[in-house]
Design a protein around this motif. Structure first.
Motif, mmCIF file in Angstrom:
data_model
loop_
_atom_site.group_PDB
_atom_site.id
_atom_site.type_symbol
_atom_site.label_atom_id
_atom_site.label_comp_id
_atom_site.label_asym_id
_atom_site.label_seq_id
_atom_site.Cartn_x
_atom_site.Cartn_y
_atom_site.Cartn_z
ATOM 1 N N TYR A 61 9.878 -4.709 -11.011
ATOM 2 C CA TYR A 61 9.118 -4.736 -9.755
ATOM 3 C C TYR A 61 9.229 -6.129 -9.137
ATOM 4 C CZ TYR A 61 5.423 -4.129 -6.326
ATOM 5 O OH TYR A 61 4.732 -4.058 -5.139
ATOM 6 N N ALA A 81 12.416 -6.548 -7.338
ATOM 7 C CA ALA A 81 12.366 -5.970 -5.989
ATOM 8 C C ALA A 81 11.570 -6.865 -5.043
ATOM 9 C CB ALA A 81 11.760 -4.568 -6.055
ATOM 10 N N ASP A 83 5.367 0.945 -4.248
ATOM 11 C CA ASP A 83 4.208 0.391 -3.533
ATOM 12 C C ASP A 83 4.075 1.027 -2.156
ATOM 13 O OD1 ASP A 83 6.277 -0.887 -2.180
ATOM 14 O OD2 ASP A 83 5.236 -2.818 -2.074
ATOM 15 N N ASP A 91 2.387 -10.862 -4.628
ATOM 16 C CA ASP A 91 2.759 -9.504 -4.212
ATOM 17 C C ASP A 91 2.997 -9.410 -2.697
ATOM 18 O OD1 ASP A 91 3.508 -6.894 -4.701
ATOM 19 O OD2 ASP A 91 1.473 -6.096 -4.703
ATOM 20 N N TYR A 121 -2.746 -1.912 -9.791
ATOM 21 C CA TYR A 121 -1.393 -2.266 -10.224
ATOM 22 C C TYR A 121 -1.049 -1.419 -11.445
ATOM 23 C CZ TYR A 121 2.708 -5.328 -10.807
ATOM 24 O OH TYR A 121 3.984 -5.843 -10.878
ATOM 25 N N GLY A 169 0.805 0.831 -0.679
ATOM 26 C CA GLY A 169 0.258 -0.513 -0.478
ATOM 27 C C GLY A 169 0.264 -1.338 -1.750
ATOM 28 N N LYS A 170 0.018 -0.705 -2.884
ATOM 29 C CA LYS A 170 0.033 -1.376 -4.184
ATOM 30 C C LYS A 170 0.930 -0.588 -5.127
ATOM 31 C CE LYS A 170 -3.425 -4.283 -3.288
ATOM 32 N NZ LYS A 170 -3.242 -5.714 -3.219
ATOM 33 N N PRO A 171 1.482 -1.265 -6.145
ATOM 34 C CA PRO A 171 2.337 -0.521 -7.077
ATOM 35 C C PRO A 171 1.566 0.564 -7.834
ATOM 36 C CG PRO A 171 2.233 -2.874 -7.656
ATOM 37 C CD PRO A 171 1.417 -2.705 -6.434
ATOM 38 N N ALA A 205 9.385 1.380 1.240
ATOM 39 C CA ALA A 205 8.672 0.570 0.241
ATOM 40 C C ALA A 205 9.577 0.304 -0.965
ATOM 41 C CB ALA A 205 7.411 1.299 -0.208
ATOM 42 N N ILE A 206 9.049 -0.455 -1.922
ATOM 43 C CA ILE A 206 9.761 -0.677 -3.181
ATOM 44 C C ILE A 206 9.637 0.581 -4.041
ATOM 45 C CG2 ILE A 206 9.696 -1.925 -5.379
ATOM 46 C CD1 ILE A 206 8.798 -4.426 -3.788
ATOM 47 N N ARG A 254 12.725 -8.614 -1.586
ATOM 48 C CA ARG A 254 12.001 -8.421 -0.328
ATOM 49 C C ARG A 254 11.721 -9.784 0.329
ATOM 50 N NH1 ARG A 254 6.401 -5.274 -0.808
ATOM 51 N NH2 ARG A 254 7.443 -3.284 -0.485
#
Lengths: 431, 165
Positions: free
Chosen positions: B110, B113, A305, B70, A331, A308-310, A286-287, B117
């Protein structure tokens, strides 16, 4: 006669200040203060020389007003402008509703520069609370004013003042021109640290306030640089394929944490500045980004994330153990610890809108501090009283500030470009 | 700015019209999912353009690919254009730079990133089609280079993108 001279002097000073403010790129608009601010009379500074380039008492009063904790008394409402303690008639100040009176006198220092003597008087108890002398060079009048405001703020609130600190921010003109700026936290004395036709991102401070790190796209790819403020000397720290981002100095100043995607995914790394060794601290597809150090330097918090979500996670550097810190909302990103280490401040999406919020680490309680939209990049003052953040005003990027109890708010609109990514400096003198 | 947005939607419209002309029913369903701005362009003024420019569809292949908030999943219209790009790149290999972008919502790093992606999603698709990975460079600009300035959903849609250069 004395009064007349004082008025004349004040007018001259006032004109100078108007001229100085016209040059400052960021201006201050206070939008909210506490309900019962402490009334304080900062009497115009005594000075027997010619016109001064700055109005020391006015700058200090503006600092105190901006904190939201104080209501400075207007000069024209003051019945007299005493210079020394024996000229203070407490009854007159009580009638004005002033809780405190500040007297100050400026004197030239042989060889250039200024010496400022100031005292703080408590009107109710009719006694002197504080007396101090500060000195600065020929360009240091604003430093003297901020030092006076710091001392007054601390004497009355018990919290160390942060008016003498500085901030970094990025200014952008369309997609064409970018500047990394350094300024006093009241927006004055702005100075350009770097100019580029490519984006400049994520500036932050070394713990001693002598260096900054940031991301620059000047090579057409993102790379992390550090720059020494006093000399302007620059060093490129990274040049990896992929992301080179979000650099932050460790509390001891020996390492820089960052995000790199050289191994395929955005992962959190630290760079030891002495040995030039990079150490990887996360390992997930993931990020993982936006690292920030815990105050003891033993762990990093970061945005990921992976769920699934940050959300905000914490990795203990010694063990590599990862723990999730935020659960409320879909978020939560770019978190920072408060100076006491008890809370996080972060970007938090609430009802689809991006706000600045705090989360108490023990209870997990989230508190939204801002009402504006598209808020980001919160940066806390070293005394933990306020934070600066970036927001939008009719699609123009501006800086704003809010106290950590959400009671005080002000904005720093820019006269020129879009401004963003404020980074509040540490204290420049340690105690 | 407006003219480039217009050009983009016209180009998209050309591709979509080409798809509708030569492909199965699934494509028709997909086009209904596309951005409303693009659909309306296709519905109204673009019809004439399609007729006159149909022969140039290959040259006019879109080089900008859009994403949901997102998200980094390729949309069907992007996949169609990229398949054609991949054929061209295999036939005549050249260096390609994929620049990933995000809309302004959320935090800058973010979004950096997220832009990467997205650029990598485009790269992976091209590589899957047989394009030499060593010819592809990905760079993310996050939210730093909006294609359209503004805090509207329409602007955000145009900004969540990968540009092929």
């Amino acid at each position: 006669m004395i009064f007349y001279r004082a008025v004349r002097q004040w007018l001259a000073v006032a004109l100078m200040v108007v001229a100085a403010q016209a040059q400052a790129e960021l201006t201050i608009e206070i939008t909210q203060g506490v309900d019962n601010p402490t009334a304080i009379a900062v009497v115009p500074t005594g000075w027997t020389g010619g016109a001064l380039p700055e109005d020391v008492a006015a700058i200090a009063a503006a600092d105190l007003r901006r904190s939201g904790q104080f209501r400075p008394i207007a000069r024209e409402d003051m019945l007299q402008w005493p210079r020394f303690g024996d000229q203070v008639f407490y009854r007159d100040w009580r009638v004005l509703g002033s809780d405190y009176v500040v007297l100050s006198r400026l004197n030239p220092v042989p060889g250039g520069g200024y010496s400022l003597d100031f005292e703080l008087y408590d009107v109710l108890s009719q006694r002197k609370v504080l007396q101090r002398n500060v000195q600065a060079g020929p360009q240091g009048l604003r430093d003297l004013a901020h030092a006076m405001a710091d001392a007054i703020y601390e004497a009355i609130t018990g919290i160390r003042g942060a008016f003498s600190t500085k901030m970094l921010y990025v200014e952008a003109f369309g997609n064409k021109r970018y500047r990394l700026m350094l300024a006093d936290v009241d927006g004055a004395r702005e100075k350009e640290l770097l100019k580029s036709s490519q984006p400049i991102v994520s500036p932050s401070w070394s713990p001693d306030g002598k260096q900054v790190v940031y991301v620059s796209f000047e090579t057409t790819r993102p790379a992390i640089f550090r720059q020494v403020l006093a000399t302007g000397e620059r060093q490129q720290l990274t040049n990896f394929r992929g992301l080179n981002g979000a650099p932050v100095f460790s509390p001891d100043g020996r390492k820089v944490a960052m995000v790199l995607s050289k191994d395929g995914n955005p992962e959190i790394y630290t760079l030891d500045l002495a040995t030039r060794v990079f150490t990887r601290h996360t390992n997930h597809f993931a990020i993982d980004t936006e690292p920030a150090w815990s105050n003891d330097g033993k762990s990093l918090i970061f945005t990921s994330d992976r769920g699934g979500k940050p959300q905000i996670y914490q990795v203990t550097l010694a063990s590599g153990r990862v723990e999730r810190l935020t659960f409320d909302g879909d978020y939560n990103a770019r978190a920072r610890f408060t100076p006491d280490g008890k809370s996080l401040v972060m970007v938090h999406r609430y009802n689809g809108v991006f706000h600045i919020a705090t989360q108490d680490l023990e209870s997990g309680m989230i508190r939204v501090l801002t009402q504006t939209d598209l808020d980001e990049s919160p940066s806390i003052a070293p005394n933990g009283a306020m934070l600066l953040y970036a927001t939008k005003d009719r699609s123009k990027g501006i800086l704003a500030a809010v106290s950590l109890d959400a009671g005080v708010k002000f904005r720093l609109p820019s006269k020129q470009g879009d401004v963003r990514e404020p980074a509040w400096s540490p204290y420049f003198t340690k105690r | 700015m407006l003219s480039s947005a217009l050009k983009q939607s016209l180009t998209l419209a050309v591709i979509m019209a080409a798809l509708v002309g030569c492909s199965s029913t699934s494509t028709t369903t997909d086009s209904a999912d596309a951005d409303s701005a693009v659909s309306s362009a296709a519905d109204s003024s673009a019809v004439d353009t399609t007729d006159t420019m149909a022969d140039e569809a290959v040259e006019a292949l879109d080089t900008v690919f859009y994403f949901d908030f997102d998200k980094s999943m390729l949309k069907p219209e992007a996949r169609a254009a990229l398949t054609a790009h991949a054929e061209n790149l295999k036939a005549a290999p050249k260096a390609v730079r994929l620049e990933g972008h995000a809309d302004e919502r959320g935090t800058r790093e973010y979004n950096m990133a997220l832009g990467e992606r997205r650029a990598k999603a485009v790269r992976d698709y091209l590589v899957l089609q047989g394009v030499d990975a060593s010819m592809i460079e990905t760079v993310s600009y996050g939210e730093e280079y909006p294609a359209v300035v503004g805090a509207t959903e329409a602007a955000y849609e145009m900004n969540r993108r990968v540009e092929m250069k």
